[in-house]
Structures are given as C-alpha cells and as structure tokens.
Design a protein around this motif. Structure first.
Motif, short mmCIF file in Angstrom:
data_model
loop_
_atom_site.label_atom_id
_atom_site.label_comp_id
_atom_site.label_asym_id
_atom_site.label_seq_id
_atom_site.Cartn_x
_atom_site.Cartn_y
_atom_site.Cartn_z
N VAL A 106 22.17 33.62 12.28
CA VAL A 106 22.92 34.81 11.92
C VAL A 106 22.11 35.54 10.86
CG1 VAL A 106 25.06 35.69 10.90
CG2 VAL A 106 25.13 33.71 12.43
N HIS B 130 24.37 44.50 15.87
CA HIS B 130 25.63 45.19 15.58
C HIS B 130 25.50 46.70 15.53
CE1 HIS B 130 27.74 41.48 15.00
NE2 HIS B 130 26.92 41.09 14.05
N THR C 273 22.28 36.60 16.13
CA THR C 273 23.07 37.78 15.82
C THR C 273 22.41 38.47 14.63
OG1 THR C 273 25.08 36.66 16.52
CG2 THR C 273 25.35 38.64 15.20
N THR D 87 22.24 39.48 19.89
CA THR D 87 23.26 40.52 19.73
C THR D 87 22.96 41.27 18.45
OG1 THR D 87 24.90 39.10 20.81
CG2 THR D 87 25.74 40.96 19.53
#
Length: 167
Positions: A112, A149, A130, A147
């Motif tokens: 992350v 944001h 992420t 992914t």
C-alpha cells in the motif's frame, strides 16, 4: 511468418529465464520481517512473526532497546526522490511516497503506497499494489494487480494477465 515464430520463441525463452531468476532471487533472499531480536530469552517485538515463549516477563532496564517493528502497520518514509525496492514472497508493506521511484518484485506481496510516486514498477507474480497516484505505472510479470486512486498515469503493461486500473 517465420520472423513472428522466432520472436515468439525468444519471448517465451526470456520469460522462462526471467521467471526462474525471480523465483531464485525470492527463494534465496532473506526477509528481515521474519525475525525479531531477543534479549535474555524475552521475545523482542511482539509482532506476528515473534515466537511465543509461553511466559510473561518484562525486560530489565539494562536490556537493549527493541528494533523498530517491520509489520504492515509501520509506514516506511523514504527520503523524497529516493528509489525504493520491495521484493520477497508474501510480504506486506506500507510506503509513504514523496516523488519516489518504487520497484516491486517477487511473489504474492501486498503493498500500500500513500502519496505521489514519480514511477511505480511492478514485476513478478500475484502482487497486489495500491497507490494514491503516480506519473508512470509499469506492470510486467504475471497476474499482478495495481490500483491507483487518482490522476492519469502513463501505463505500460507487458507480461500476462496484469491489471492496472483506477479504484
């Protein structure tokens, strides 16, 4: 037509050699997150990888200070612009990006990333990444999921079944 088969053959050979190199490097690498220093038989960090001693005790005042925890709850904060590398098998990492280049390889790592990265490179297999935002995302290897944001990064995908998308 013959040139296409030659290129395909070279690609397959390259993927086999590259996959073998990734697997060999991850198998023979040591992970600092799997050990915690101990003092006088007392477990050091109390993290998930620390073996239980089966008894409660308090370290004495003369005991050495504990090493910082390397669990997923700890957020690494590299210097702005510094290159950050993550590798291994089955690791969990949290990184605060500040214009950094982050390179992730290995197998089944979960990473992350908060903040903005100038470049994110993901290779290996089955990594879950992420990121808040990045200028460039490069995905190679097999079955990696990245992914982001926000933003509109430049995305370069190669390998097989890699997924890069906003979420």
């Amino acid at each position: 037509m013959r040139v296409g088969w030659i290129v395909l053959g070279l690609l397959v050979v390259g993927l086999v050699i590259g996959g073998g190199a990734i697997m060999a490097s991850t198998v023979f690498s040591t992970r600092s997150t799997t050990t915690t220093p101990t003092t006088s038989g007392v477990s050091g960090g109390g993290g998930p990888f620390t073996p239980s001693t089966g008894r409660a005790s308090t370290p004495s005042a003369s005991a050495a200070p504990e090493a910082p925890s390397t669990s997923a709850a700890t957020v690494e904060q590299p210097a702005p612009g510094e290159r950050v590398s993550v590798s291994g098998v089955g690791g969990n990492r949290s990184i605060a990006c500040n214009g950094n280049v982050v390179s992730i390889s290995g197998v089944r790592n979960t990473v992350v990333i908060t903040g903005h990265c100038s470049r994110l490179e993901v290779s290996g297999m089955d990594n879950q990444v992420t990121v808040d935002s990045a200028d460039t995302i490069n995905a190679s290897g097999i079955d990696n999921k990245i992914t982001y944001h926000s933003g509109s990064p430049s995305i370069d995908k190669s390998g097989f079944d890699n997924i890069v998308g906003q979420g």
